[in-house]
Motif scaffolding. Structure first.
Motif, short mmCIF file in Angstrom:
data_model
loop_
_atom_site.label_atom_id
_atom_site.label_comp_id
_atom_site.label_asym_id
_atom_site.label_seq_id
_atom_site.Cartn_x
_atom_site.Cartn_y
_atom_site.Cartn_z
N SER A 1 0.84 -1.20 0.00
CA SER A 1 0.00 0.00 0.00
C SER A 1 0.88 1.25 0.00
O SER A 1 1.92 1.30 0.63
CB SER A 1 -0.93 0.01 1.21
OG SER A 1 -0.16 0.05 2.39
N VAL A 2 0.41 2.24 -0.72
CA VAL A 2 1.14 3.50 -0.81
C VAL A 2 0.56 4.44 0.23
O VAL A 2 -0.64 4.64 0.31
CB VAL A 2 0.98 4.11 -2.22
CG1 VAL A 2 1.67 5.44 -2.30
CG2 VAL A 2 1.52 3.14 -3.26
N GLY A 3 1.42 5.00 1.05
CA GLY A 3 0.97 5.94 2.07
C GLY A 3 0.59 7.27 1.45
O GLY A 3 1.21 7.73 0.50
N ILE A 4 -0.46 7.85 1.94
CA ILE A 4 -0.93 9.14 1.45
C ILE A 4 -0.57 10.19 2.49
O ILE A 4 -0.92 10.06 3.66
CB ILE A 4 -2.45 9.13 1.20
CG1 ILE A 4 -2.78 8.10 0.13
CG2 ILE A 4 -2.94 10.50 0.82
CD1 ILE A 4 -4.26 7.90 -0.08
N TYR A 5 0.13 11.22 2.07
CA TYR A 5 0.52 12.29 2.98
C TYR A 5 -0.44 13.47 2.80
O TYR A 5 -0.57 14.01 1.71
CB TYR A 5 1.95 12.75 2.71
CG TYR A 5 2.33 13.95 3.53
CD1 TYR A 5 2.57 13.82 4.89
CD2 TYR A 5 2.42 15.20 2.97
CE1 TYR A 5 2.91 14.92 5.66
CE2 TYR A 5 2.76 16.31 3.72
CZ TYR A 5 3.00 16.15 5.07
OH TYR A 5 3.32 17.24 5.82
N GLN B 1 -7.13 11.32 -4.55
CA GLN B 1 -7.42 10.80 -5.88
C GLN B 1 -6.19 10.61 -6.74
O GLN B 1 -6.24 9.90 -7.74
CB GLN B 1 -8.43 11.69 -6.59
CG GLN B 1 -9.81 11.60 -6.00
CD GLN B 1 -10.79 12.54 -6.68
OE1 GLN B 1 -10.41 13.32 -7.53
NE2 GLN B 1 -12.04 12.47 -6.27
N LYS B 2 -5.07 11.22 -6.38
CA LYS B 2 -3.86 11.07 -7.20
C LYS B 2 -3.27 9.71 -7.10
O LYS B 2 -3.40 8.88 -6.40
CB LYS B 2 -2.82 12.10 -6.78
CG LYS B 2 -3.16 13.48 -7.23
CD LYS B 2 -2.05 14.43 -6.88
CE LYS B 2 -2.42 15.83 -7.31
NZ LYS B 2 -1.43 16.81 -6.96
#
Length: 74
Positions: A20-24, A73-74
């Protein structure tokens, strides 16, 4: 012969879900904007000031939600 089980286990490690990619999200977007913080309005001028402060706070909050939605959303 002892390396045989290790060699068979290595490809299985590569099979799995994508990490999973962390969202900052910047911390300033998570703070609730202040609306009217003064005492309750007693006359028409104070009521207009309070309404304007609430409108600015709500517009800032809507802008923060839009910015967070664009980041997610990116």
């Amino acid at each position: 012969m002892r390396l045989y089980p290790i060699i068979l286990a290595a490809p299985l490690v590569a099979c799995g879900p994508e990490p999973s990619v962390g969202i900052y999200v910047p911390p300033d977007l998570l703070l609730a904007p202040a609306g009217w913080t003064g005492p309750s309005p007693r006359d028409e001028g104070q009521l207009i000031d309070a309404a304007a402060a609430e409108k600015r706070g709500r517009e800032q909050c809507a802008g923060q939600l839009i910015a967070i939605a664009e980041i997610v959303q990116k």
